[in-house]
Design an enzyme around this catalytic site. Structure first.
Site, PDB file in Angstrom:
ATOM      1  N   LYS A  22       0.939  -1.213   0.084  1.00  0.00           N
ATOM      2  CA  LYS A  22       0.080  -0.067   0.069  1.00  0.00           C
ATOM      3  C   LYS A  22       0.849   1.190  -0.018  1.00  0.00           C
ATOM      4  CE  LYS A  22      -1.982   1.557   4.055  1.00  0.00           C
ATOM      5  NZ  LYS A  22      -1.505   2.865   4.572  1.00  0.00           N
ATOM      6  N   ASN A  23       1.854   1.259   0.943  1.00  0.00           N
ATOM      7  CA  ASN A  23       2.557   2.495   0.992  1.00  0.00           C
ATOM      8  C   ASN A  23       3.744   2.621  -0.007  1.00  0.00           C
ATOM      9  OD1 ASN A  23       1.032   3.308   3.097  1.00  0.00           O
ATOM     10  ND2 ASN A  23       2.371   2.689   4.864  1.00  0.00           N
ATOM     11  N   CYS A 116      -5.917  12.589  12.645  1.00  0.00           N
ATOM     12  CA  CYS A 116      -6.486  11.293  12.658  1.00  0.00           C
ATOM     13  C   CYS A 116      -6.160  10.574  13.830  1.00  0.00           C
ATOM     14  CB  CYS A 116      -5.972  10.608  11.540  1.00  0.00           C
ATOM     15  SG  CYS A 116      -4.183  10.057  11.614  1.00  0.00           S
ATOM     16  N   ARG A 121      -0.343  14.431  13.162  1.00  0.00           N
ATOM     17  CA  ARG A 121       0.143  14.403  11.799  1.00  0.00           C
ATOM     18  C   ARG A 121       0.115  15.408  11.026  1.00  0.00           C
ATOM     19  NH1 ARG A 121      -1.824   8.629   9.307  1.00  0.00           N
ATOM     20  NH2 ARG A 121       0.053   8.863   8.263  1.00  0.00           N
ATOM     21  N   ASP A 313       4.087   0.957  12.093  1.00  0.00           N
ATOM     22  CA  ASP A 313       2.824  -0.056  11.372  1.00  0.00           C
ATOM     23  C   ASP A 313       2.960  -1.312  11.783  1.00  0.00           C
ATOM     24  OD1 ASP A 313       2.202   2.229  10.211  1.00  0.00           O
ATOM     25  OD2 ASP A 313       2.992   1.806   8.451  1.00  0.00           O
ATOM     26  N   ARG A 405      -8.963  -0.812   4.245  1.00  0.00           N
ATOM     27  CA  ARG A 405      -8.290   0.171   3.787  1.00  0.00           C
ATOM     28  C   ARG A 405      -6.625  -0.233   3.249  1.00  0.00           C
ATOM     29  NH1 ARG A 405      -7.440   5.103   6.903  1.00  0.00           N
ATOM     30  NH2 ARG A 405      -5.895   5.625   5.316  1.00  0.00           N
TER      31      ARG A 405
END
Ligand code: EPU
Length: 426
Positions: A22-23, A116, A121, A313, A405
């Site tokens: 994803k990233n 968030c 952030r 993460d 997500r």
């Protein structure tokens, strides 16, 4: 809102294939804005966040042709230079369009993401870096309004020292620098493998970049970029998540799990900690096997930090392991100020965790027991899934959209390994 219902205590056995990262995918998709020629991306994960980025690009006028794990993007007729609040608020990584848009078109209007679940952030480092490259940026009605007032409408190379290590900040500035006049040096750059993957795409597009993967990236701007093809790197966080799930279940119920299509070298810190926690691992060039070694899990202290140290993460997933290990371990979060939302939910499953400042002190317990819990962010959800896989009885995880997500087909992959897990429409 969909829920996941997991019956714990099943043995996991077999192989699981890891999807594209994803990233890495998100900045690579944003890079399509840097050229009028086609950018063809494969190994694209099927995720909500990827869908959001593609919608954002489509709204700007980028042509998007998607076919399963492939997408062809062409930004030859961009009609809008705006990233609107309704999309940005659902995905902070939307900020990644700022650098490319500004560099190629000389203007951009991008909604500020706001706070968030895991912290405030801010994006001040993205803004400061672009300002150092000659952009003027103001906040108007919640939007960052950026333009280049220099003759010729191009950014100029600059030496940028970021105040902290920022992953998307480094990516935004690296992308912007590819089309600037002159040389840009990014000091204190993030070293994450996803930055190296993005740099590979940019270089294939004709960019001149040295040092990606180190804390000093040097970009020599070029007049224009061309199209390219690229396969997204495997997701190291999805890999680590399945390794933790396997470690938890194998320690209790034996079995053997092989995580395939991975790059073990991008997971050094996670693999070291898993071994320290008592997990038996065997690595090949592109797969990692988790087996039962007959010993109990002992857990490990972890401290999150920038790559190549232990990733934030993976913090929630590793904490789930510590919850069922022998002994007491400390989990320290140094990247985000509020990334312990899963602690209360893990406690609902019977975990024993105390928070002291940015450290969670986790005392392993012999059993967790199923309960209703709430997913609060993407990785917190993954931690809850791991705990639920070994908890007695049934666990219902609400707000599972967080998981969608960032994890492709997680319940299908776990089911194939032998887990009892089903999605219930809310
Ligand atoms: N920060 C600032 N100012 C900035 C930028 C960052 O103060 O301008 C602070 C942040 O608030 C944070 C720290 O610096 O405390 C590091 O943030 P970073 O910018 O590195 O995070 P990010 O780029 O927004 C990416 C990943 C995150 C991952 C972090 C840290 C993407 C799309 N997102 O976020 O991934 O946690 O790096 O490794 O690459 C996830 O996938 O679940 C996720 C949250």
């Amino acid at each position: 809102m969909d829920k996941l219902v997991i019956t714990g205590g099943r043995r996991l056995d077999g192989a699981v294939d890891i999807s594209g990262a994803k990233n890495a995918a998100l900045p690579i998709l944003a890079a399509a804005l840097l050229t009028a020629e086609p950018l063809e991306i494969s190994n694209l994960p099927t995720l909500h966040d990827v869908g959001t980025m593609l919608r954002l690009l489509e709204r700007m006028g980028v042509q998007v042709r998607r076919d399963e794990g492939r997408v062809a993007l062409q930004a030859d007729a961009v009609t809008s230079l705006e990233a609107a609040y309704d999309l940005v608020k659902t995905m902070r990584a939307s900020i990644l369009v700022l650098g490319p848009m500004l560099a190629r078109f000389g203007a951009a209007r991008v909604s500020l993401p706001g706070g968030c679940a895991i912290g405030q952030r801010p994006v001040d480092q993205h803004v400061k870096g672009l300002q150092a490259m000659g952009a003027s940026i103001a906040v108007e009605q919640g939007y960052l309004v950026a333009r280049i007032e220099r003759a010729g409408g191009r950014l100029r190379g600059a030496r940028i020292v970021t105040e902290m290590v920022t992953v998307t900040g480094t990516e935004n500035l690296m992308m912007a620098a590819t089309l600037a006049d002159g040389t840009t040096t990014i000091e204190n750059a993030a070293r994450e493998p996803e930055i190296v993957d993005l740099a590979e795409v940019l270089v294939a597009m004709g960019a001149r970049i040295a040092g990606a993967g180190t804390d000093r990236i040097v970009v020599e701007g070029v007049e224009r970029l061309n199209g390219a093809r690229h396969a997204v790197m495997p997701d190291r966080i999805e890999t680590g998540t399945f390794l933790c799930a396997a470690a938890a279940t194998v320690s209790r119920h034996r079995g053997e799990v092989v995580v395939r299509g991975v790059r073990p070298r991008t997971l050094d810190a996670v693999l070291d900690k898993l071994r320290e926690a008592g997990v038996a691992l065997e690595c090949d060039a592109d797969s990692i096997r988790v087996t039962a070694n007959g010993h109990a899990l002992v857990g490990a202290n972890v401290r999150t930090s920038e790559y190549p140290a232990f990733p934030t993460d993976m913090q929630a997933q590793f904490m789930a392991l510590d919850c069922i290990a022998d002994g007491t371990n400390r989990v320290t979060e140094t990247i985000f100020e509020n990334r312990f939302m899963h602690v209360q939910e893990l406690s609902r499953l019977g975990a024993s965790i105390e928070i002291e400042g940015n450290t969670a002190i986790v005392k392993g317990v012999p059993r967790l027991s199923g309960a209703s819990v709430m997913a609060t962010d993407l990785r917190a959800s993954a931690g809850l899934v791991i705990a639920a896989l070994v908890a007695d009885g049934e666990t219902t995880i609400d707000r599972i959209y967080h998981l969608d997500r960032g994890y492709q087909a997680m319940e299908a992959k776990l089911t194939a390994l032998g887990a009892t897990i089903r999605r219930v429409a809310g």
